[in-house]
Design a protein around this motif. Structure first.
Motif, PDB file in Angstrom:
ATOM      1  N   MET A  39       0.829  -1.204   0.000  1.00 31.73           N
ATOM      2  CA  MET A  39       0.000   0.000   0.000  1.00 31.73           C
ATOM      3  C   MET A  39       0.865   1.257   0.000  1.00 31.73           C
ATOM      4  SD  MET A  39      -3.160  -1.143   2.438  1.00 31.73           S
ATOM      5  CE  MET A  39      -4.228  -2.511   1.932  1.00 31.73           C
ATOM      6  N   ALA A  40       2.008   1.192   0.679  1.00 29.99           N
ATOM      7  CA  ALA A  40       2.923   2.336   0.672  1.00 29.99           C
ATOM      8  C   ALA A  40       3.499   2.574  -0.723  1.00 29.99           C
ATOM      9  CB  ALA A  40       4.044   2.108   1.689  1.00 29.99           C
ATOM     10  N   PHE A  41       3.835   1.504  -1.423  1.00 29.32           N
ATOM     11  CA  PHE A  41       4.346   1.654  -2.794  1.00 29.32           C
ATOM     12  C   PHE A  41       3.298   2.353  -3.668  1.00 29.32           C
ATOM     13  CE2 PHE A  41       7.884  -0.710  -1.585  1.00 29.32           C
ATOM     14  CZ  PHE A  41       8.726  -1.015  -2.644  1.00 29.32           C
ATOM     15  N   MET A  42       2.026   1.958  -3.493  1.00 32.53           N
ATOM     16  CA  MET A  42       0.970   2.585  -4.288  1.00 32.53           C
ATOM     17  C   MET A  42       0.707   4.018  -3.853  1.00 32.53           C
ATOM     18  SD  MET A  42      -1.886  -0.400  -4.937  1.00 32.53           S
ATOM     19  CE  MET A  42      -1.861  -1.173  -3.321  1.00 32.53           C
ATOM     20  N   ALA A  43       0.843   4.285  -2.563  1.00 31.67           N
ATOM     21  CA  ALA A  43       0.487   5.593  -2.024  1.00 31.67           C
ATOM     22  C   ALA A  43       1.532   6.660  -2.309  1.00 31.67           C
ATOM     23  CB  ALA A  43       0.260   5.497  -0.514  1.00 31.67           C
ATOM     24  N   LEU A  94      -2.170   6.389   2.915  1.00 33.40           N
ATOM     25  CA  LEU A  94      -2.290   4.943   3.083  1.00 33.40           C
ATOM     26  C   LEU A  94      -3.750   4.531   3.270  1.00 33.40           C
ATOM     27  CD1 LEU A  94       0.772   4.308   5.425  1.00 33.40           C
ATOM     28  CD2 LEU A  94       0.510   3.491   3.086  1.00 33.40           C
ATOM     29  N   GLU A  95      -4.497   5.302   4.039  1.00 37.65           N
ATOM     30  CA  GLU A  95      -5.914   4.990   4.252  1.00 37.65           C
ATOM     31  C   GLU A  95      -6.685   5.084   2.940  1.00 37.65           C
ATOM     32  OE1 GLU A  95      -7.417   3.839   6.818  1.00 37.65           O
ATOM     33  OE2 GLU A  95      -6.002   4.143   8.466  1.00 37.65           O
ATOM     34  N   ARG A  96      -6.356   6.043   2.105  1.00 36.26           N
ATOM     35  CA  ARG A  96      -7.043   6.177   0.816  1.00 36.26           C
ATOM     36  C   ARG A  96      -6.814   4.941  -0.046  1.00 36.26           C
ATOM     37  NH1 ARG A  96      -8.661  11.305  -0.912  1.00 36.26           N
ATOM     38  NH2 ARG A  96      -8.139  10.798  -3.072  1.00 36.26           N
ATOM     39  N   ILE A  97      -5.582   4.429  -0.038  1.00 33.33           N
ATOM     40  CA  ILE A  97      -5.288   3.218  -0.803  1.00 33.33           C
ATOM     41  C   ILE A  97      -6.022   2.025  -0.198  1.00 33.33           C
ATOM     42  CG2 ILE A  97      -3.482   1.576  -1.418  1.00 33.33           C
ATOM     43  CD1 ILE A  97      -3.427   4.101  -3.119  1.00 33.33           C
ATOM     44  N   LYS A  98      -5.938   1.881   1.116  1.00 30.76           N
ATOM     45  CA  LYS A  98      -6.595   0.746   1.777  1.00 30.76           C
ATOM     46  C   LYS A  98      -8.091   0.717   1.480  1.00 30.76           C
ATOM     47  CE  LYS A  98      -7.591   0.854   6.266  1.00 30.76           C
ATOM     48  NZ  LYS A  98      -9.004   0.435   6.487  1.00 30.76           N
ATOM     49  N   ASN A  99      -8.729   1.870   1.594  1.00 31.59           N
ATOM     50  CA  ASN A  99     -10.173   1.928   1.407  1.00 31.59           C
ATOM     51  C   ASN A  99     -10.591   1.885  -0.059  1.00 31.59           C
ATOM     52  OD1 ASN A  99     -10.804   1.971   4.163  1.00 31.59           O
ATOM     53  ND2 ASN A  99     -10.381   4.163   4.274  1.00 31.59           N
ATOM     54  N   SER A 100      -9.610   1.847  -0.946  1.00 30.12           N
ATOM     55  CA  SER A 100      -9.883   1.604  -2.366  1.00 30.12           C
ATOM     56  C   SER A 100      -9.573   0.159  -2.747  1.00 30.12           C
ATOM     57  CB  SER A 100      -9.041   2.547  -3.230  1.00 30.12           C
ATOM     58  OG  SER A 100      -9.313   3.889  -2.931  1.00 30.12           O
TER      59      SER A 100
END
Length: 351
Positions: free
Chosen positions: A92-96, A232-238
Motif C-alpha cells: 500500500m505504501a508503494f501505491m500511495a 495509506l488509508e485512501r489506498i486501503k479503502n480503495s
C-alpha cells in the motif's frame, strides 16, 4: 504463458518465500521466525475473540490496535496505520507514495519483495550497491529519485544504519518519501520512529511477525505524519477496508501492550545470537555484526550450497540465496539455545 494472463502477470517474477516443509521434523531456521511463543496475553485475547461477534465485520481502522501502537511507540493515533502483515503495508505504501517517472532506490542486497512490487506497480527502480562489508552507504543515495526504501537492519545482510545516517538520507531527499522497513529493529537496531515529528517524508513500517512471535497472525503497522497516513488509508479503502480481522486485532493489541514479554524474548534471541556467532567464528565462518534475528555466515573453505544441502539432509533448514554476492553465504535464523548449539555441532562436523 497462459493466454488469459494480463501483461503484468506475464512479466512479474513473484517473491519466493522460505519453504515450510512437512515431510519431517526440522530445526527450522530459514524464515526468521521467533523461536518463542507469542505473549500469553495475546493468546488469551485471541481465544476470547472467538465468539459470536465474528459474524460482524471488524473495525475497519483496527482502532484498538492503532491505539496500542500509539501508546507503546509514543505517537498520536493519527500517526498510525494498521495492516495485515508488513508485506501488505509495504504494498500500500508503494501505491500511495511512489510514481512512475523517477526511479525508486533500494539496496541491491535487500528484501526481494521490493523489486517485485516495483514491477507490479509499474515503477522504475535502481538498485544501489551495498559496500564490500555489505553495508548501505547513505552518500550513494544522493541522486535524483522518486523515493527510497530499505530495511533497517537490512535483510539478508543483518547490518544496520545509525540514526544520523538515516537523517542524512532524509535531509538529502525532502521532496520524496523515505520508507524505512524496521521488521528486525527490535533485535538491536535503533528505531527512527522518534524522527517522525521532524521529517514529513519519513514512513516507518514494522511487523509483529518477528519481535512478537506472531508470523502466523499477520499484523503490522506504519508510523508517519498524518498526511502520509491519510494517503495509506485512501489506498486501503480503495482496495480492502477490512485488512485486519477481529482475532488479529485482539491478538495484536494484547501483544503490543505486553511490552515486558516482548523485550524479554527479544533479549533472549540477542543473547543466543551472540553466542552462536562466536561459535561460528571459532569454526572459521565470517559474518557481519548482526542487528537482526539472523546471521549471514560465510565459510572460506566450505561452499554454502553444499552446507545448505548437508544441513537439510540432517534436519536443519536455513536459507541459501543462489544469487550474485550471496551465493557463498547462508542466512541462519536464530532459534533457541538448544537448537543453535545443535546446529553449531553439525556445522563443526561439516567444515
Amino acid at each position: 504463458m497462459n493466454r488469459f494472463w494480463s501483461s503484468i502477470t506475464q512479466k512479474i517474477e513473484p517473491y519466493v518465500p522460505g519453504e515450510q516443509p512437512r515431510d519431517m521434523q526440522y530445526i527450522k531456521l530459514n524464515t526468521n521466525e521467533n523461536p518463542y511463543s507469542p505473549s500469553p496475553r495475546a493468546m488469551e485475547a485471541m481465544h476470547a475473540a472467538i465468539n459470536a461477534e465474528l459474524r460482524r465485520y471488524p473495525a475497519p481502522g483496527a482502532d484498538d490496535f492503532r491505539q496500542a501502537v500509539a501508546q507503546v511507540r509514543g505517537v498520536d493515533p493519527a500517526c498510525v496505520f494498521a495492516g495485515n502483515g508488513s508485506d501488505e503495508v509495504l504494498a500500500m505504501a508503494f501505491m500511495a507514495f511512489f510514481d512512475p517517472g523517477a526511479p525508486l532506490l533500494y539496496p541491491d542486497l535487500s528484501y526481494s519483495f521490493y523489486p517485485v512490487y516495483a514491477k507490479l506497480f509499474g515503477l522504475e527502480s535502481a538498485r544501489i550497491a551495498v559496500d564490500g562489508d555489505l553495508r548501505i552507504r547513505p552518500e550513494d543515495y544522493a541522486r535524483p529519485c522518486g523515493g527510497i526504501v530499505f530495511p533497517n537492519p537490512n535483510a539478508p545482510t543483518s547490518c544496520a544504519l545509525g540514526t544520523a545516517q538515516i537523517e542524512d538520507i532524509l535531509r538529502a531527499h525532502p521532496d520524496v518519501v523515505v520508507l524505512v522497513d524496521e521488521a528486525y529493529a527490535a533485535f538491536g537496531a535503533r528505531s527512527v520512529v522518534p524522527l517522525i515529528g521532524a521529517y514529513d517524508n519519513l514512513v516507518v513500517v514494522t511487523t509483529l511477525s518477528k519481535s512478537h512471535g506472531l508470523a502466523g497472525l499477520r499484523a503490522a503497522y506504519a508510523i508517519a505524519q498524518p498526511h502520509l497516513i491519510e494517503a495509506l488509508e485512501r489506498i486501503k479503502n480503495s482496495f480492502n477496508s477490512y485488512t485486519m480481522d477481529r482475532i488479529a486485532i485482539a491478538g495484536a493489541t494484547a501483544a503490543m501492550l505486553d511490552v515486558a514479554y516482548t523485550q524479554e524474548t527479544c533479549q533472549k534471541v540477542m543473547r543466543t545470537r551472540a553466542a552462536f556467532s562466536q561459535r561460528l567464528r571459532d569454526l572459521g565462518f565470517t559474518m557481519p555484526d548482526s542487528r537482526a534475528n539472523f546471521v549471514l555466515a560465510t565459510h572460506g573453505e566450505a561452499p554454502a550450497s553444499r552446507l545448505f544441502a548437508d544441513l537439510r539432509a540432517r534436519g536443519v533448514l536455513v536459507r541459501y540465496f543462489d544469487a550474485p554476492r550471496l551465493d557463498n553465504a547462508l542466512r541462519i535464523s536464530i532459534g533457541t539455545d538448544g537448537e543453535m548449539a545443535r546446529v553449531a555441532d553439525i556445522l563443526a562436523q561439516l567444515v
